[in-house]
Design an enzyme around this catalytic site. Structure first.
Site, PDB file in Angstrom:
ATOM      1  N   LYS A 310     -24.342   9.758  -2.059  1.00  0.00           N
ATOM      2  CA  LYS A 310     -25.233   8.903  -1.810  1.00  0.00           C
ATOM      3  C   LYS A 310     -25.490   8.882   0.135  1.00  0.00           C
ATOM      4  O   LYS A 310     -26.572   9.260   0.641  1.00  0.00           O
ATOM      5  CB  LYS A 310     -25.538   7.866  -2.320  1.00  0.00           C
ATOM      6  CG  LYS A 310     -25.569   8.215  -3.481  1.00  0.00           C
ATOM      7  CD  LYS A 310     -26.197   7.129  -4.009  1.00  0.00           C
ATOM      8  CE  LYS A 310     -26.705   6.805  -5.526  1.00  0.00           C
ATOM      9  NZ  LYS A 310     -27.262   5.600  -6.663  1.00  0.00           N
ATOM     10  N   ASP A 347     -33.685   5.112  -6.646  1.00  0.00           N
ATOM     11  CA  ASP A 347     -32.905   3.395  -7.185  1.00  0.00           C
ATOM     12  C   ASP A 347     -33.834   2.394  -6.492  1.00  0.00           C
ATOM     13  O   ASP A 347     -34.028   1.474  -7.714  1.00  0.00           O
ATOM     14  CB  ASP A 347     -31.407   3.098  -6.591  1.00  0.00           C
ATOM     15  CG  ASP A 347     -30.713   4.140  -6.776  1.00  0.00           C
ATOM     16  OD1 ASP A 347     -30.591   5.070  -8.830  1.00  0.00           O
ATOM     17  OD2 ASP A 347     -29.169   4.335  -6.186  1.00  0.00           O
TER      18      ASP A 347
HETATM   19  P1  NAP Z   1     -20.620  -0.425  -4.901  1.00  0.00           P
HETATM   20  O1  NAP Z   1     -21.945   0.646  -3.807  1.00  0.00           O
HETATM   21  O2  NAP Z   1     -19.361   0.178  -4.950  1.00  0.00           O
HETATM   22  O3  NAP Z   1     -21.088  -1.692  -3.997  1.00  0.00           O
HETATM   23  C1  NAP Z   1     -20.271  -2.982  -4.838  1.00  0.00           C
HETATM   24  C2  NAP Z   1     -20.568  -4.294  -5.029  1.00  0.00           C
HETATM   25  O4  NAP Z   1     -19.993  -4.656  -5.747  1.00  0.00           O
HETATM   26  C3  NAP Z   1     -19.768  -4.780  -3.373  1.00  0.00           C
HETATM   27  O5  NAP Z   1     -21.137  -5.223  -2.957  1.00  0.00           O
HETATM   28  C4  NAP Z   1     -18.534  -5.462  -3.733  1.00  0.00           C
HETATM   29  O6  NAP Z   1     -18.670  -6.406  -2.742  1.00  0.00           O
HETATM   30  C5  NAP Z   1     -18.792  -5.890  -5.002  1.00  0.00           C
HETATM   31  N1  NAP Z   1     -18.073  -6.322  -6.295  1.00  0.00           N
HETATM   32  C6  NAP Z   1     -16.805  -4.703  -7.253  1.00  0.00           C
HETATM   33  N2  NAP Z   1     -16.447  -6.026  -7.491  1.00  0.00           N
HETATM   34  C7  NAP Z   1     -16.364  -6.462  -7.718  1.00  0.00           C
HETATM   35  C8  NAP Z   1     -15.930  -7.933  -7.718  1.00  0.00           C
HETATM   36  N3  NAP Z   1     -14.023  -7.476  -8.692  1.00  0.00           N
HETATM   37  N4  NAP Z   1     -16.258  -8.826  -6.979  1.00  0.00           N
HETATM   38  C9  NAP Z   1     -16.973  -9.482  -6.236  1.00  0.00           C
HETATM   39  N5  NAP Z   1     -17.724  -8.274  -6.144  1.00  0.00           N
HETATM   40  C10 NAP Z   1     -17.670  -6.854  -6.143  1.00  0.00           C
HETATM   41  O7  NAP Z   1     -21.699  -0.188  -5.983  1.00  0.00           O
HETATM   42  P2  NAP Z   1     -22.588   0.582  -5.982  1.00  0.00           P
HETATM   43  O8  NAP Z   1     -23.668   1.444  -6.074  1.00  0.00           O
HETATM   44  O9  NAP Z   1     -23.534  -0.598  -5.282  1.00  0.00           O
HETATM   45  O10 NAP Z   1     -23.047  -0.091  -7.708  1.00  0.00           O
HETATM   46  C11 NAP Z   1     -22.983  -1.327  -8.407  1.00  0.00           C
HETATM   47  C12 NAP Z   1     -22.896  -1.008  -9.833  1.00  0.00           C
HETATM   48  O11 NAP Z   1     -24.771  -1.120 -10.266  1.00  0.00           O
HETATM   49  C13 NAP Z   1     -22.339   0.353 -10.243  1.00  0.00           C
HETATM   50  O12 NAP Z   1     -21.287  -0.541 -11.211  1.00  0.00           O
HETATM   51  C14 NAP Z   1     -23.314   0.277 -11.880  1.00  0.00           C
HETATM   52  O13 NAP Z   1     -22.951  -0.457 -12.683  1.00  0.00           O
HETATM   53  C15 NAP Z   1     -24.804  -0.635 -10.995  1.00  0.00           C
HETATM   54  N6  NAP Z   1     -25.567   0.723 -10.973  1.00  0.00           N
HETATM   55  C16 NAP Z   1     -26.684   1.163 -12.104  1.00  0.00           C
HETATM   56  C17 NAP Z   1     -27.463   1.997 -11.728  1.00  0.00           C
HETATM   57  C18 NAP Z   1     -28.105   1.749 -12.546  1.00  0.00           C
HETATM   58  O14 NAP Z   1     -29.838   2.484 -12.908  1.00  0.00           O
HETATM   59  N7  NAP Z   1     -28.450   1.036 -13.695  1.00  0.00           N
HETATM   60  C19 NAP Z   1     -27.969   2.403 -10.579  1.00  0.00           C
HETATM   61  C20 NAP Z   1     -26.518   2.131  -9.977  1.00  0.00           C
HETATM   62  C21 NAP Z   1     -25.549   1.379  -9.816  1.00  0.00           C
HETATM   63  P3  NAP Z   1     -17.403  -5.991  -1.543  1.00  0.00           P
HETATM   64  O15 NAP Z   1     -18.559  -6.102  -0.447  1.00  0.00           O
HETATM   65  O16 NAP Z   1     -16.586  -6.794  -1.343  1.00  0.00           O
HETATM   66  O17 NAP Z   1     -16.430  -4.598  -2.256  1.00  0.00           O
END
Ligand code: NAP
Length: 593
Positions: A310, A347
């Site tokens: 992305k 998004d």
């Molecule tokens: P990402 O860029 O990897 O970001 C993950 C975030 O979650 C980071 O801020 C991370 O914190 C935090 N995190 C991860 N594990 C954690 C834990 N065990 N405890 C506390 N905080 C934690 O992922 P993303 O792309 O933003 O996606 C996040 C989620 O959104 C995905 O897993 C997905 O399920 C959902 N999503 C859904 C859609 C949809 O269409 N519905 C689209 C995109 C994403 P740190 O900064 O500390 O690492």
């Protein structure tokens, strides 16, 4: 290029084969016949994997009866030896005996590996040919896509009725190599070309258009006989392989992992529903350079970009919308007619759209959990709409940076119990299937009018469950998923997206996945195993039967709009509507606060 002039027998065979040959495998002849009897009703072209049977010769009389009962069936017999990637443990002579006897049973063709053909004495191969059965000679490369022309030449030396060249896609580019090979050989109407593996799906869907005589499919999901094989119904109904022609536009979702992405079922359903001549593929890759080459060479008209590409793709775009530039990430690429690439971030709309249907965002107090990619889309999108955004993240520095960039505030977990919000958005993977992390929030932290969990698998995440228990209206991640996909569809096609249909098919697919996972979990228990040895088979989500209307929020603070603004009135055929309520839950449980 070699011109292959078909014999009468070959021409007869070619007139019988369809685009898709369904591979049937089972460990007993009864199982094989049962599966074939089901499959032949939808697809009359079958491959019987005799090598999966312990004693294939003993099964032949049953096949004879099957062909007597199913005269429309056209069938290939395969008894591939283990040395060549099959399951037959017998000798070359034993394989030849099985294949030779297949002629008398009613099979139309046998599949003989190139290695076996080359090891056989000429006279023995001649005996097989004298039976009158069609001969397909195949080569499978399980390590990569190498020297396709050389393999073709080796097979062609035997003048078989069909030449099957199967390689493994180690990268997306291997599909391109195979497609170019098929196009180069287009004088050979008897050539079949496929790339195996998760990255090879392009070849399975676009191969026939490039000149492959046909392709192979699994009987159902879970019954694949080759890596990356697609279920027949998915190939025919989701990818509409019978309708893929020179004018079909190609789109796809690119990233890694992509295997279980629901984007192909959702977007192909939308294309079919709106009669757009387009197909949408899963493009598994970590390598942006491979993806860009494919976009240019196939060409691909639009991409849904997921992790890990992305951010990286941004510098390869001619232009992006201002919000994508500020977020630093784009999830949608449009290839213009001049080949230039334009980026968008749907998004953002996937998050603000569902919220705006329920509340005005200007001045709203919104807590965002997380500071990764999805959180960035949420925060920038909400700020643009005038919301006051609070960010809570595991790594405080990342939250602070995002807050600075977007004009938001950070908040500590301890402060939540004394704060109230209009909405809380979970943009972390916590709650996602397979994620074992403890829930971030407890009941006392949910002082909010609405909960929006961006996680959509499982349907009922722990956070949604808690909101339901507390009678707090909620929005599930499916709504974001469908909304962002619908906006992509509109950017690519200029048509309103069939959003209800997209929602319905995604919901159905998720429910099937949940059922399959539950059945597999039950089956893995020893006592369940003894009761049933049959593996449950998930049918592809081609014909969902959900008949309920979407009700994303139990008691929405602001009544959601009946239809998203930019969505066309649902067509009369769309009688069944999805429910955002997870299966099995009928009403919200009263608060236990
Ligand atoms: P990402 O860029 O990897 O970001 C993950 C975030 O979650 C980071 O801020 C991370 O914190 C935090 N995190 C991860 N594990 C954690 C834990 N065990 N405890 C506390 N905080 C934690 O992922 P993303 O792309 O933003 O996606 C996040 C989620 O959104 C995905 O897993 C997905 O399920 C959902 N999503 C859904 C859609 C949809 O269409 N519905 C689209 C995109 C994403 P740190 O900064 O500390 O690492």
């Amino acid at each position: 290029m070699s011109l292959n002039v078909p014999s009468h027998a070959s021409q007869f065979l070619r007139s019988r084969v369809a685009n898709v040959c369904v591979a049937i495998a089972g460990t007993t002849s009864a199982e094989v016949i049962e599966k074939a009897t089901v499959a032949v009703k939808e697809t009359p072209f079958l491959e019987f994997r005799l090598d999966y049977l312990e004693k294939p010769l003993l099964a032949l009389p049953r096949f004879k009866q099957f062909f007597a009962d199913n005269t429309a069936a056209t069938a290939i017999a395969t008894c591939r030896r283990s040395a060549n990637g099959g399951k037959f443990a017998g000798s070359l002579a034993a394989e030849l005996e099985v294949l030779t006897k297949c002629a008398a049973v009613g099979f139309h063709m046998v599949d003989l590996e190139l290695e076996s053909a080359e090891a056989l004495k000429k006279a023995d191969l001649q005996k097989l040919r004298e039976t009158g059965i069609g001969l397909l000679i195949s080569h499978h490369d399980f390590n990569g896509t190498h020297d396709l022309d050389g393999i073709f030449t080796r097979i062609n030396a035997f003048h078989p009725d069909f030449i099957k060249v199967v390689s493994t896609a180690k990268s997306l580019i291997d599909n391109l190599t195979l497609i170019r090979f098929l196009e180069r050989m287009n004088d050979n109407s008897n050539l079949i070309g496929i790339c195996m593996g998760d990255a090879g799906i392009i070849s399975r869907v676009l191969g026939v258009r490039a000149g492959s005589a046909f392709t192979f499919a699994a009987a159902t999901v879970g019954e694949e006989t080759g890596p990356g094989q697609i279920a027949a119904r998915t190939l025919l109904e989701t990818y509409r392989i019978d309708q893929v022609d020179a004018a079909t536009k190609v789109y796809g979702v690119a990233g890694n992992p992509i295997r279980s992405s629901l984007s192909p079922i959702m977007m192909n359903t939308a294309f079919r529903r709106e009669t757009v001549n387009a197909v949408y593929l899963a493009l598994q890759t970590n390598k942006l350079s491979d993806l860009l080459k494919l976009v240019h060479d196939i060409p691909i008209q639009g991409i849904s970009v997921t992790m890990p590409l992305k951010q990286e793709i941004m510098s390869h775009l001619e232009r992006t919308d201002p919000l994508s530039a500020r977020i630093g990430a784009c999830n949608t690429v449009l290839r213009a007619q001049d080949g230039k690439l334009y980026g968008f971030n749907t998004d953002v709309a996937g998050i603000t759209g569902p919220l705006e249907k329920r509340m005005p965002l200007a001045g709203a107090r919104i807590l965002v959990l997380g500071a990764g990619g999805a959180a960035r889309a949420a925060v920038f999108g909400l700020r643009e709409k005038g919301a006051n955004v609070f960010i809570l993240n595991r790594t405080a520095e990342t939250a602070q940076k995002l807050a600075r960039q977007s004009g938001s505030k950070t908040i500590r977990k301890e402060a939540l119990a004394k704060s109230s919000f209009d909405a809380i958005i979970n943009a972390t993977p916590i709650g996602m299937a397979g994620n074992k992390a403890a829930p971030l929030l407890e009941a006392r932290d949910l002082n909010t009018k609405l909960v929006f969990d961006l996680v959509y698998n499982p349907l009922e995440t722990p956070l949604i469950h808690l909101a339901r228990q507390l009678s707090i209206p909620f929005i599930t991640g499916i709504e974001m998923f469908v909304h962002q996909g619908a906006r992509q569809f509109e950017i690519w096609t200029g048509k309103p997206a069939p959003e209800e249909e997209m929602f319905r098919v995604v919901l159905h697919a998720l429910r099937q996945q949940a059922e399959l996972a539950a059945a597999e979990a039950a089956e893995s228990k020893p006592e369940a195993k003894s009761k049933s040895s049959a593996k449950p088979v998930a049918k592809p989500a081609a014909k969902p039967k959900a008949k309920t209307k979407p009700k994303p929020a139990a008691k929405s603070p602001a009544k959601p709009a009946a239809k998203p603004k930019s969505v066309a009135k649902p067509k009369p055929a769309a009688k069944s509507k999805p429910s955002a309520k997870p299966a099995g839950k009928k009403s919200a449980v009263k608060a236990k606060k």
